[in-house]
Design a protein around this motif. Structure first.
Motif, short mmCIF file in Angstrom:
data_model
loop_
_atom_site.label_atom_id
_atom_site.label_comp_id
_atom_site.label_asym_id
_atom_site.label_seq_id
_atom_site.Cartn_x
_atom_site.Cartn_y
_atom_site.Cartn_z
N ALA A 13 45.24 32.93 49.87
CA ALA A 13 45.24 34.31 50.38
C ALA A 13 45.33 35.31 49.23
N ASN A 14 46.20 35.03 48.25
CA ASN A 14 46.34 35.94 47.11
C ASN A 14 45.05 36.06 46.32
N PHE A 15 44.40 34.94 46.06
CA PHE A 15 43.14 35.00 45.30
C PHE A 15 42.05 35.71 46.10
N THR A 16 42.03 35.54 47.41
CA THR A 16 41.06 36.22 48.24
C THR A 16 41.28 37.74 48.20
N MET A 17 42.54 38.15 48.33
CA MET A 17 42.86 39.57 48.26
C MET A 17 42.55 40.13 46.87
N HIS A 18 42.87 39.35 45.85
CA HIS A 18 42.63 39.77 44.47
C HIS A 18 41.14 40.03 44.25
N LYS A 19 40.31 39.12 44.72
CA LYS A 19 38.86 39.27 44.56
C LYS A 19 38.36 40.51 45.31
N ALA A 20 38.87 40.73 46.52
CA ALA A 20 38.45 41.89 47.30
C ALA A 20 38.82 43.19 46.59
N VAL A 21 40.00 43.23 46.01
CA VAL A 21 40.44 44.43 45.31
C VAL A 21 39.62 44.64 44.04
N ILE A 22 39.37 43.58 43.30
CA ILE A 22 38.58 43.68 42.07
C ILE A 22 37.19 44.22 42.37
N GLU A 23 36.61 43.79 43.48
CA GLU A 23 35.25 44.20 43.83
C GLU A 23 35.21 45.56 44.54
N SER A 24 36.35 46.18 44.79
CA SER A 24 36.39 47.43 45.54
C SER A 24 35.93 48.64 44.73
N ARG A 25 35.94 48.54 43.42
CA ARG A 25 35.55 49.63 42.52
C ARG A 25 36.46 50.84 42.65
N HIS A 26 37.69 50.66 43.13
CA HIS A 26 38.67 51.74 43.22
C HIS A 26 39.02 52.21 41.81
N PRO A 27 39.19 53.52 41.57
CA PRO A 27 39.48 54.01 40.21
C PRO A 27 40.71 53.38 39.58
N PHE A 28 41.76 53.16 40.35
CA PHE A 28 42.96 52.52 39.81
C PHE A 28 42.65 51.10 39.33
N VAL A 29 41.86 50.40 40.11
CA VAL A 29 41.49 49.03 39.76
C VAL A 29 40.62 49.01 38.51
N GLU A 30 39.70 49.95 38.40
CA GLU A 30 38.84 50.01 37.22
C GLU A 30 39.65 50.26 35.96
N ASP A 31 40.66 51.15 36.03
CA ASP A 31 41.53 51.38 34.88
C ASP A 31 42.31 50.13 34.52
N THR A 32 42.79 49.43 35.54
CA THR A 32 43.54 48.19 35.30
C THR A 32 42.66 47.12 34.68
N LYS A 33 41.41 47.04 35.14
CA LYS A 33 40.49 46.04 34.56
C LYS A 33 40.25 46.32 33.08
N ARG A 34 40.17 47.59 32.71
CA ARG A 34 40.00 47.92 31.29
C ARG A 34 41.22 47.49 30.49
N TYR A 35 42.42 47.70 31.05
CA TYR A 35 43.65 47.30 30.36
C TYR A 35 43.70 45.79 30.17
N PHE A 36 43.47 45.04 31.23
CA PHE A 36 43.51 43.59 31.12
C PHE A 36 42.40 43.08 30.22
N GLY A 37 41.24 43.70 30.29
CA GLY A 37 40.11 43.29 29.46
C GLY A 37 40.41 43.42 27.98
N ARG A 38 41.18 44.43 27.64
CA ARG A 38 41.52 44.66 26.24
C ARG A 38 42.46 43.58 25.70
#
Length: 90
Positions: A13-38
């Protein structure tokens, strides 16, 4: 054995929710992806999720009810956060 199965299903369930959030393109998520990517690469947040699941499964296998309950609470918080992000409540 029941704790192990419960933690496994919560992990799915956690991985399913995680994938849905990552694919949502929400601005908060996009900022977080940049942080983790770095710091952790493009799949850093998945690595953290996997580490949490691995720890929960390991300790559930040892019979730790407390850790299993914490993982259940963590999944509940993830569900609320996912719902908020995907429905625009944030």
């Amino acid at each position: 054995m029941m704790l192990l199965i419960m933690c496994f299903l919560l992990g799915v369930a956690n991985f399913t929710m995680h994938k849905a959030v990552i694919e949502s393109r929400h601005p908060f998520v996009e900022d977080t992806k940049r942080y983790f990517g770095r710091y952790l690469g493009p799949y850093g947040s998945y690595a953290i999720e996997l580490a949490l699941l691995t720890g929960a499964l390991w300790l559930a296998n040892e019979g730790s009810m407390l850790v299993s309950l914490f993982y259940l609470a963590y999944t509940g918080m993830n569900a609320i956060a996912t719902w908020m992000l995907l429905t625009g409540k944030t």
